[in-house]
Design a protein around this motif. Structure first.
Motif, PDB file in Angstrom:
ATOM      1  N   PRO A  23       0.840  -1.211   0.000  1.00  0.00           N
ATOM      2  CA  PRO A  23       0.000   0.000   0.000  1.00  0.00           C
ATOM      3  C   PRO A  23       0.871   1.255   0.000  1.00  0.00           C
ATOM      4  O   PRO A  23       1.952   1.274   0.600  1.00  0.00           O
ATOM      5  N   ILE A  24       0.402   2.296  -0.635  1.00  0.00           N
ATOM      6  CA  ILE A  24       1.183   3.527  -0.689  1.00  0.00           C
ATOM      7  C   ILE A  24       1.276   4.137   0.707  1.00  0.00           C
ATOM      8  O   ILE A  24       0.312   4.133   1.484  1.00  0.00           O
ATOM      9  N   GLY A  25       2.471   4.612   1.075  1.00  0.00           N
ATOM     10  CA  GLY A  25       2.682   5.195   2.387  1.00  0.00           C
ATOM     11  C   GLY A  25       1.992   6.538   2.536  1.00  0.00           C
ATOM     12  O   GLY A  25       1.653   7.202   1.547  1.00  0.00           O
ATOM     13  N   ALA A  26       1.822   6.968   3.770  1.00  0.00           N
ATOM     14  CA  ALA A  26       1.086   8.206   4.047  1.00  0.00           C
ATOM     15  C   ALA A  26       1.711   9.410   3.369  1.00  0.00           C
ATOM     16  O   ALA A  26       0.997  10.304   2.889  1.00  0.00           O
ATOM     17  N   GLU A  27       3.050   9.455   3.293  1.00  0.00           N
ATOM     18  CA  GLU A  27       3.742  10.614   2.711  1.00  0.00           C
ATOM     19  C   GLU A  27       4.327  10.302   1.338  1.00  0.00           C
ATOM     20  O   GLU A  27       5.085  11.106   0.795  1.00  0.00           O
ATOM     21  N   GLU A  28       3.959   9.161   0.764  1.00  0.00           N
ATOM     22  CA  GLU A  28       4.547   8.751  -0.505  1.00  0.00           C
ATOM     23  C   GLU A  28       3.788   9.293  -1.718  1.00  0.00           C
ATOM     24  O   GLU A  28       2.589   9.565  -1.660  1.00  0.00           O
ATOM     25  N   VAL A  29       4.554   9.393  -2.792  1.00  0.00           N
ATOM     26  CA  VAL A  29       4.009   9.736  -4.102  1.00  0.00           C
ATOM     27  C   VAL A  29       4.440   8.641  -5.065  1.00  0.00           C
ATOM     28  O   VAL A  29       5.603   8.211  -5.032  1.00  0.00           O
ATOM     29  N   GLU A  30       3.534   8.160  -5.891  1.00  0.00           N
ATOM     30  CA  GLU A  30       3.894   7.162  -6.905  1.00  0.00           C
ATOM     31  C   GLU A  30       3.925   7.840  -8.268  1.00  0.00           C
ATOM     32  O   GLU A  30       2.979   8.548  -8.647  1.00  0.00           O
ATOM     33  N   ILE A  31       5.015   7.604  -8.981  1.00  0.00           N
ATOM     34  CA  ILE A  31       5.257   8.236 -10.273  1.00  0.00           C
ATOM     35  C   ILE A  31       5.259   7.178 -11.358  1.00  0.00           C
ATOM     36  O   ILE A  31       5.954   6.161 -11.231  1.00  0.00           O
ATOM     37  N   ALA A  32       4.497   7.412 -12.425  1.00  0.00           N
ATOM     38  CA  ALA A  32       4.605   6.590 -13.631  1.00  0.00           C
ATOM     39  C   ALA A  32       5.775   7.138 -14.437  1.00  0.00           C
ATOM     40  O   ALA A  32       5.730   8.277 -14.920  1.00  0.00           O
ATOM     41  N   VAL A  33       6.817   6.344 -14.568  1.00  0.00           N
ATOM     42  CA  VAL A  33       8.066   6.813 -15.173  1.00  0.00           C
ATOM     43  C   VAL A  33       7.917   6.921 -16.685  1.00  0.00           C
ATOM     44  O   VAL A  33       7.462   5.979 -17.343  1.00  0.00           O
ATOM     45  N   GLU A  34       8.303   8.065 -17.228  1.00  0.00           N
ATOM     46  CA  GLU A  34       8.307   8.276 -18.679  1.00  0.00           C
ATOM     47  C   GLU A  34       9.727   8.194 -19.238  1.00  0.00           C
ATOM     48  O   GLU A  34       9.958   7.611 -20.289  1.00  0.00           O
ATOM     49  N   HIS A  35      10.672   8.810 -18.530  1.00  0.00           N
ATOM     50  CA  HIS A  35      12.076   8.837 -18.940  1.00  0.00           C
ATOM     51  C   HIS A  35      12.935   8.763 -17.678  1.00  0.00           C
ATOM     52  O   HIS A  35      12.526   9.256 -16.618  1.00  0.00           O
ATOM     53  N   CYS A  36      14.126   8.172 -17.810  1.00  0.00           N
ATOM     54  CA  CYS A  36      15.036   8.115 -16.665  1.00  0.00           C
ATOM     55  C   CYS A  36      16.468   8.159 -17.165  1.00  0.00           C
ATOM     56  O   CYS A  36      16.867   7.354 -18.010  1.00  0.00           O
ATOM     57  N   GLY A  37      17.236   9.110 -16.656  1.00  0.00           N
ATOM     58  CA  GLY A  37      18.628   9.220 -17.037  1.00  0.00           C
ATOM     59  C   GLY A  37      19.455   8.066 -16.493  1.00  0.00           C
ATOM     60  O   GLY A  37      19.130   7.470 -15.463  1.00  0.00           O
ATOM     61  N   LEU A  38      20.527   7.751 -17.210  1.00  0.00           N
ATOM     62  CA  LEU A  38      21.512   6.767 -16.765  1.00  0.00           C
ATOM     63  C   LEU A  38      22.762   7.537 -16.359  1.00  0.00           C
ATOM     64  O   LEU A  38      23.377   8.209 -17.187  1.00  0.00           O
TER      65      LEU A  38
END
Length: 333
Positions: A23-38
């Motif tokens: 379950p998502i935590g009280a202070e958490e945000v869930e992000i659907a990733v579009e791009h991610c640097g290496l």
């Protein structure tokens, strides 16, 4: 379930990996990733070069995506916002550094890819202060490296009250260095690029360097004696440190942001005689990250990037290891 790419042991290729975040935590945000640097830091963690890796490790700490869920106590972002996530994913929020605005210096700060699953995934979670909105003026496809590389070289300009009249040197025109040159130029400084590769001179000038010197040329270094106010070292290899200090003027600062793994020898009198200093810093606080993104949007500062689909993540890693990246690699989900 979150679907990701993970290394199960040091120096191993990444493999598909799924996990249940609960379950998502009280202070958490869930992000659907579009791009991610290496980033090179991803390689260091994958290879456990720093001895802090927890396996399986899901790398990726230069995330750009959309908020898809928020915990009941998460603030400042809402579902649908385009956001970024960098090196840090959580801090205690109650210690002295956190309350003083230096959350990145919290003793309990949780790196996004150490003991926490990162952004080489379809989704990633983080504590709300570390999830920073991306200004509309920035390209989402290319902004990822700003979340680590960008803030790493922007922070010294902000932290040390660098003025538009200052003279700034940047050692290493690579993934960090080319961004440092762009930021220092937009800051209004006279910028000198230090490179060991003469072929990068024209590119360094295109990024905003007013002067270019070769770090292997003693005459080039002597010509800069006593001239610089700030020298940002972005490389992770030993240098002629005394020669580097020699380029600084009174009260000049040599500032290290590259993870040089060998000790840096410094003669006391090289510091004392003209009140010079040597320092280092990690990334930056959420507020400084937000300021950096706004500054980048205002001045149209973006990294020079190459893109790979996430399915070719191991090819992207090999490309970076081979030194072929020009200048930051971004994975597209």
């Amino acid at each position: 379930m979150i679907n990701a790419w993970a290394a199960t042991a040091a120096k191993q290729k990444l493999e598909p990996f799924s996990y249940d975040p609960g379950p998502i935590g009280a202070e958490e945000v869930e992000i659907a990733v579009e791009h991610c640097g290496l980033c090179h830091s991803d390689l260091s963690v994958i290879n456990n070069e720093w001895g802090i890796t927890s396996f399986p490790v899901v790398p990726g700490h230069e995330v750009i995506g959309r908020v898809v869920a928020v915990g009941p106590q998460a603030k400042g972002v809402k579902v649908g916002d385009r956001v970024g996530l960098g090196w840090s994913a959580q801090s205690c929020l109650h210690c002295h550094p956190c309350l003083d605005g230096d959350q990145h210096l919290c003793a309990e700060v949780v790196p996004t890819i150490v003991g926490h699953h990162g952004g080489f995934a379809d989704r990633v979670r983080a504590q709300w202060p570390w999830v920073v909105k991306i200004p509309d003026g920035l390209s989402a496809a290319d902004a990822g490296p700003l979340m680590c590389g960008g803030i790493t070289v922007f922070a010294p300009l902000s932290e040390f009250d660098i003025k538009p009249t200052s003279r700034v040197g940047v050692v290493g025109i690579g993934g960090l260095g080319h961004l440092a040159v762009k930021f220092a130029n937009a800051w209004g400084c006279e910028v000198t690029a230090f490179t060991s590769t003469d072929s990068k001179a024209d590119e360094a000038r295109s990024f905003g360097a007013h002067n270019v010197v070769n770090t292997r040329n003693a005459d080039d270094l002597k010509s800069l004696a006593g001239k610089l106010d700030l020298l940002i070292v972005t490389v992770n290899v030993p240098l002629d440190w005394r020669a580097m200090l020699g380029t600084l003027g009174p009260k000049g600062r040599l500032h290290v942001v590259g993870a040089v793994l060998k000790p840096i020898p410094v003669m006391a009198f090289d510091l004392i005689s003209q009140q010079k200093s040597v320092s280092g810093s990690p990334t930056g606080s959420p507020v400084t990250i937000s300021d950096m993104l706004e500054f980048a949007a205002r001045h149209n500062i973006l990294p020079q990037t190459e893109h790979f689909p996430i399915a070719r993540v191991n090819d992207a890693i090999e490309h970076l290891v081979a030194g072929k990246a020009r200048y930051r690699v971004v994975l597209d989900m």
